[in-house]
Design a protein around this motif. Sequence first.
Motif, mmCIF file in Angstrom:
data_model
loop_
_atom_site.group_PDB
_atom_site.id
_atom_site.type_symbol
_atom_site.label_atom_id
_atom_site.label_comp_id
_atom_site.label_asym_id
_atom_site.label_seq_id
_atom_site.Cartn_x
_atom_site.Cartn_y
_atom_site.Cartn_z
ATOM 1 N N ARG A 118 0.835 -1.207 0.000
ATOM 2 C CA ARG A 118 0.000 0.000 0.000
ATOM 3 C C ARG A 118 0.865 1.250 0.000
ATOM 4 N NH1 ARG A 118 -3.963 -0.485 -2.530
ATOM 5 N NH2 ARG A 118 -4.153 1.715 -2.200
ATOM 6 N N ALA A 121 1.608 2.039 -3.351
ATOM 7 C CA ALA A 121 0.428 2.580 -4.020
ATOM 8 C C ALA A 121 0.207 4.036 -3.649
ATOM 9 C CB ALA A 121 -0.797 1.739 -3.666
ATOM 10 N N ASN B 85 -4.642 -6.463 -13.396
ATOM 11 C CA ASN B 85 -5.352 -5.749 -12.342
ATOM 12 C C ASN B 85 -5.024 -6.357 -10.972
ATOM 13 O OD1 ASN B 85 -7.193 -3.885 -11.413
ATOM 14 N ND2 ASN B 85 -8.790 -5.441 -11.307
ATOM 15 N N ILE B 86 -4.303 -5.625 -10.138
ATOM 16 C CA ILE B 86 -3.864 -6.164 -8.855
ATOM 17 C C ILE B 86 -4.470 -5.351 -7.719
ATOM 18 C CG2 ILE B 86 -1.872 -6.876 -7.526
ATOM 19 C CD1 ILE B 86 -0.244 -6.406 -10.069
ATOM 20 N N PRO B 87 -5.373 -5.952 -6.932
ATOM 21 C CA PRO B 87 -6.047 -5.181 -5.890
ATOM 22 C C PRO B 87 -5.099 -4.560 -4.867
ATOM 23 C CG PRO B 87 -7.133 -7.259 -6.232
ATOM 24 C CD PRO B 87 -5.894 -7.297 -7.053
ATOM 25 N N SER B 88 -3.949 -5.203 -4.598
ATOM 26 C CA SER B 88 -3.092 -4.633 -3.546
ATOM 27 C C SER B 88 -2.462 -3.313 -3.967
ATOM 28 C CB SER B 88 -2.007 -5.602 -3.127
ATOM 29 O OG SER B 88 -2.012 -6.756 -3.885
ATOM 30 N N PHE B 89 -2.474 -3.006 -5.260
ATOM 31 C CA PHE B 89 -1.853 -1.759 -5.699
ATOM 32 C C PHE B 89 -2.863 -0.760 -6.260
ATOM 33 C CE2 PHE B 89 1.841 -4.618 -5.944
ATOM 34 C CZ PHE B 89 2.726 -3.888 -5.184
#
Lengths: 275, 101
Positions: A118, A121, B85-89
């Motif tokens: 995260r 991100a 598509n990577i949910p963690s990013f």
Amino acid sequence: MGAQKSDVEQLRYWRENNDRKSREVLDIWLNGLWLKVNSLGNEKFLVLEQVCLAALDCHIPNVAETCIESLSQSFPSSLRVRKLHAMYFEAKEDFGTATDILNSIIKADETNSAARKRKVAVLKAQGRTVDAIKELTDYLKIFMADVEAWQELAELYISEQDFSKAAFCVEELILHNPHNHLLHQRYADIKYTIGGLENLETARSYYSQALKINPKNMRALYGLYLTSSALSTSAKCSSQRKKEAAKLVEWSLKEIKKRYSEANLMVTALAALEI
Amino acid sequence: MAAFHKLVLSLGFLSMFHAAYSAAQHRSYLRLNELDFTGLPSDIFLQALLSLLIIMYGVLNVAGNFKEIKASADLDSKSWETFRNIPSFYTFSHRGKSFAA
């Protein structure tokens, strides 16, 4: 009851496939699933997490708030819920608070890879791609087998147009998952973008491998056509190789046309139904 | 339909246990009468074989669908757009905000 069951199945399908269908997830939630969420049993919390993410994605903070609240009532000290908290602040673009929360998670549990991801991100969301790359390479020094992180690093390098490093990341991914046609196709895409005779030839063989693994891969077929037509007209190529490339051009063009004629049949059939 | 197959499966197991019990009974009967064991009576043998077949049928239908044996079969219908598509990013600074307003 029947409709609800299929809704839950649909959510599960999207969750397991990593589809980013935030608007649709939210529609299912608001169309009545939120009333029945307590009857879902163990899946309830997974659904809540999914809906929370979807709500953040669509910027509907009150839904996300209720999800986080009910999750933190069930798991008061969970780091996974705290990560959702951080994401909530991320969506509000309060990156300072988000980073503080993430740092506190990492402090509590050094092996928490989700929080570290995260942080990458967060940097990415601020547009600080170079910092994000640095953070992610530090992360990969610790968690070398994390496929998702390699993939994200490749994307970040591509957005910085550092194609040779991106190609290295995708090589790593292919090592992890040699049967995935999408990775072969991606590697070929990158090599084709770099250009040059040798890279084009590598791209051609990787496109061929992708097609071999999955003959339905249309993008690889187009890639094969583009690379071999570039090779067949290249000045540096020997005449023997040019001939081979010309043959491949012919073959791939024929295949593409065949696919289109099959697809067109479907289109005309559908059009006939509509009249 | 699933309930029916489960019923078939449990019937098969019951019948199998019954055959096993009968075989044990037969052996103790032989021992009491001091007879030599030459083989199981054909009805017990047949029952065991039949219940095996029934169990096989039940298991195959209860266990669910088979998966493709090819390693990449699951990936064939996936596109790069889903795979990348990577949910963690996930980042949230995108057009979703303008649509929500």
